[in-house]
Design a protein around this motif. Structure first.
Motif, mmCIF file in Angstrom:
data_model
loop_
_atom_site.group_PDB
_atom_site.id
_atom_site.type_symbol
_atom_site.label_atom_id
_atom_site.label_comp_id
_atom_site.label_asym_id
_atom_site.label_seq_id
_atom_site.Cartn_x
_atom_site.Cartn_y
_atom_site.Cartn_z
ATOM 1 N N UNK A 60 1.032 -2.873 -16.058
ATOM 2 C CA UNK A 60 2.227 -3.570 -16.558
ATOM 3 C C UNK A 60 3.402 -2.619 -16.720
ATOM 4 N N UNK A 61 3.163 -1.414 -17.244
ATOM 5 C CA UNK A 61 4.273 -0.540 -17.608
ATOM 6 C C UNK A 61 4.508 0.623 -16.633
ATOM 7 N N UNK A 62 3.581 0.848 -15.701
ATOM 8 C CA UNK A 62 3.753 1.941 -14.743
ATOM 9 C C UNK A 62 3.834 1.398 -13.314
ATOM 10 N N UNK A 63 2.796 0.667 -12.914
ATOM 11 C CA UNK A 63 2.718 0.231 -11.519
ATOM 12 C C UNK A 63 3.800 -0.795 -11.181
ATOM 13 N N UNK A 112 0.827 -1.206 0.000
ATOM 14 C CA UNK A 112 0.000 0.000 0.000
ATOM 15 C C UNK A 112 0.863 1.258 0.000
ATOM 16 N N UNK A 113 1.902 1.258 0.818
ATOM 17 C CA UNK A 113 2.809 2.411 0.844
ATOM 18 C C UNK A 113 3.497 2.596 -0.501
ATOM 19 N N UNK A 114 3.895 1.486 -1.140
ATOM 20 C CA UNK A 114 4.557 1.573 -2.442
ATOM 21 C C UNK A 114 3.602 2.083 -3.514
ATOM 22 N N UNK A 115 2.360 1.617 -3.501
ATOM 23 C CA UNK A 115 1.389 2.049 -4.509
ATOM 24 C C UNK A 115 1.040 3.530 -4.348
ATOM 25 N N UNK A 116 0.915 3.978 -3.114
ATOM 26 C CA UNK A 116 0.609 5.391 -2.884
ATOM 27 C C UNK A 116 1.785 6.292 -3.257
#
Length: 325
Positions: free
Chosen positions: A217-220, A191-195
């Motif tokens: 695939x190319x950003x997250x 969650x911390x990485x995605x935010x």
């Protein structure tokens, strides 16, 4: 005058050299406690285990050198080591990906939540705070085939529930469900990485015509690749060392919740399906006091774990921006 200049030049060269030596000594002195701990608690036990693996040792008598007999017995005669190895590999191949995938999925949903996000984050993280033994005992009773509420609910809908922890085919999947329930520690990291992923990258991808899957695939994925690698590596290490949950589940499900002296009576219940490599190592080392053979098991475990982690680290380079260049 020439000799004076020569002496001053030599002194100028000596002063920086002495300063560098002093800095190195200070650095070494500051690192000494950590290095000493590394030598005492890692290097020495590793060397001792390798030595004891070539001996017959029972903690009472002195070690007797027997060469490769422990390894010969391990690969050709031990009746339980291969079943324990296969069960452990099952947890590495199934338990780790499922737990990581669910943690990433829940983290993605929470990252998009706009209402009561704090409540949902707390709700999904709380199970990770439950002690492993308590969570296993609770799960075994919840999934009790006769009186557990899970099978009672399934029966209400006309579904015949399985035997769960009492069935060799369902015992390991039941522990996978437990792993999914306590995935809050990994989820909070995801969650911390995605935010932390920049919104500008998603906006640029949208302008380029990328759909949702292409953004993932190319950003997250490239953005959270280091966190994903950390989660997979720690998960693989935990699966290779899987002990507490499997041992407690075997004991509670068999009705003999004893770890230690009576572990051989319910070892890997049911039918050896929950016998892991570390359990077998523990039994041979502290149940029958065959420390030499247990050391051979430990050395093999260390080598296999190191090889798996090296291959995993190399494989993950392909998913990082540096590896794509």
């Amino acid at each position: 005058m020439t000799s004076t200049a020569i002496r001053e030049g030599r002194a100028a060269r000596v002063r920086p050299s002495r300063a560098r030596t002093k800095r190195k000594l200070v650095t070494l002195a500051l690192l000494a406690p950590a290095l000493l701990g590394l030598v005492i608690f890692f290097v020495y036990p590793l060397i001792a285990s390798v030595y004891y693996s070539f001996t017959r040792f029972d903690l009472v008598s002195s070690p007797q050198w027997i060469g490769l007999r422990n390894y010969q017995y391990l690969f050709t005669q031990d009746p339980n080591v291969w079943q324990a190895t296969l069960n452990t590999l099952w947890f590495v191949v199934i338990w780790v990906p499922v737990k990581v995938a669910f943690a990433l999925l829940i983290a993605g949903l929470l990252a998009r939540a706009k209402r009561a996000s704090g409540f949902w984050r707390t709700l999904f993280y709380l199970p990770a705070l439950v002690p492993p033994v308590a969570s296993v005992v609770a799960f075994v009773f919840l999934f009790n085939p006769g009186t557990g509420p899970v099978n009672q609910v399934l029966k209400f809908f006309g579904i015949q529930g399985p035997l769960w922890f009492n069935d060799p085919a369902w015992s390991k999947p039941s522990l996978v469900l437990l792993g999914v329930w306590v995935m809050g520690d990994i989820m909070i990291i995801f969650l911390a990485a995605l935010l932390d992923v920049s919104k500008e990258q998603y906006e640029a991808a949208s302008l380029d015509g990328a759909n949702g899957l292409q953004k993932v695939r190319y950003v997250t994925m490239p953005s959270i690749a280091p966190v994903l690698l950390f989660s997979v590596v720690t998960g693989v290490i935990a699966a290779i060392q899987y002990f507490t949950e499997a041992a407690v589940a075997s004991g509670v499900a068999s009705g003999k919740a004893v770890i230690g002296e009576g572990i051989s009576n319910n070892l890997g219940y049911p039918d050896g399906s929950l016998l892991t490599y570390t359990q077998w190592l523990y039994v041979r080392g502290f149940g029958t006091y065959q420390l030499g053979y247990a050391s051979a098991l430990a050395v093999l475990l260390f080598v296999v774990a190191a090889v798996i982690l090296i291959l995993l680290l190399r494989r993950f380079k392909a998913f990082t921006p540096e590896g794509a260049q």
